[in-house]
Design an enzyme around this catalytic site. Structure first.
Site, PDB file in Angstrom:
ATOM      1  N   SER A 124       0.827  -1.198   0.000  1.00 54.43           N
ATOM      2  CA  SER A 124       0.000   0.000   0.000  1.00 54.43           C
ATOM      3  C   SER A 124       0.871   1.261   0.000  1.00 54.43           C
ATOM      4  CB  SER A 124      -0.968  -0.046   1.183  1.00 54.43           C
ATOM      5  OG  SER A 124      -1.977   0.918   1.078  1.00 54.43           O
ATOM      6  N   ASP A 172      -9.604  -5.188  -4.987  1.00 57.57           N
ATOM      7  CA  ASP A 172      -9.092  -4.111  -4.127  1.00 57.57           C
ATOM      8  C   ASP A 172      -9.935  -2.858  -4.333  1.00 57.57           C
ATOM      9  OD1 ASP A 172      -7.615  -2.168  -2.752  1.00 57.57           O
ATOM     10  OD2 ASP A 172      -5.702  -3.055  -3.324  1.00 57.57           O
ATOM     11  N   HIS A 204      -7.888  -5.389  -0.504  1.00 60.17           N
ATOM     12  CA  HIS A 204      -6.682  -4.636  -0.158  1.00 60.17           C
ATOM     13  C   HIS A 204      -5.991  -5.333   1.006  1.00 60.17           C
ATOM     14  CE1 HIS A 204      -4.221  -1.050  -0.523  1.00 60.17           C
ATOM     15  NE2 HIS A 204      -4.279  -0.865   0.778  1.00 60.17           N
TER      16      HIS A 204
END
Length: 222
Positions: A124, A172, A204
């Site tokens: 991320s 995601d 995610h």
């Protein structure tokens, strides 16, 4: 999950919050640095580091904590995501980049490992920083693994000495998989080498398929 490394997980070193997952005795073959997402911590990626360490027994493996307390609550951040958008994201990343580069270089010096044998693995926000390091500090690492990440803006150059591997869940909802698909196309168009694993049904996060994809990439073994 216990690590089968040559030394047990060490206390905080070099920079408060960084966790040494594995520190081999004698000369190291490589260095793997893991960078967590916003609102998270080094401890959160340590289990992934422990799995990878078993397959890279002569590598230093370190989970790095980002330097700033997260301004949205618990955890840590490289840059604030409060009010972030396509226009202001690049400047925020650029402001954080000197600290990111210095952290990588400190661990390279500690491990006695050069850039070619360094791999940066980010999830991320950590993936954003690792990918953007190829733009702000080309030649910093031989490999960049980005899980559920993106470039802050379209890449402007591709270092032939740096290989990208992108891993992204097709479900995601935080960072759509199209961001990694675009990064792949843009990097390749610039002459760089990159690969992408798209994982159906994954949001995610990190699951066993992500771990296996990363293991295969870092070890060159199926």
């Amino acid at each position: 999950m216990a690590s089968e490394s040559s030394t047990p997980m060490a206390p905080l070193t070099q920079r408060p919050g960084d966790l040494i997952v594995q520190a081999p005795e004698g000369p190291a073959e490589g260095l793997l640095l893991l960078f967590h997402g916003v609102g998270s911590s080094a401890e959160d990626l340590a289990p992934l580091g422990q799995v990878l360490a078993r397959h890279l027994p002569r590598h230093w493996v370190v989970s790095v904590r980002s330097p700033e307390p997260c301004d949205l609550g618990a955890g840590w951040q490289w840059f604030s995501v409060r009010g972030v958008d396509e226009a202001n994201r690049p400047a925020r990343v650029a402001a954080a980049m000197p600290g990111f580069v210095a952290t990588v270089q400190r661990w390279q010096a500690k491990a006695g490992v050069d850039a070619a044998r360094t791999a940066l693995l980010g999830f991320s926000q950590g993936a954003i920083m690792a990918l953007e390091a190829t733009q702000g500090a080309p030649g910093l690492a031989g490999r960049v693994v980005a899980i559920a990440g993106r470039f802050a803006q379209a890449p402007r150059r591709a270092d032939p000495a740096t290989v990208l591997h992108l891993v992204h869940g097709e479900s995601d909802g935080v960072m759509p998989v199209g961001l990694s698909a675009s990064a792949l196309q843009q990097w390749q168009a610039l002459g760089g080498h990159a690969t992408l694993d798209r994982l159906p049904g994954l949001g995610h996060g990190i699951d066993a398929r992500v771990v296996e994809a990363v293991r295969q990439h870092l070890t060159g073994a199926a």
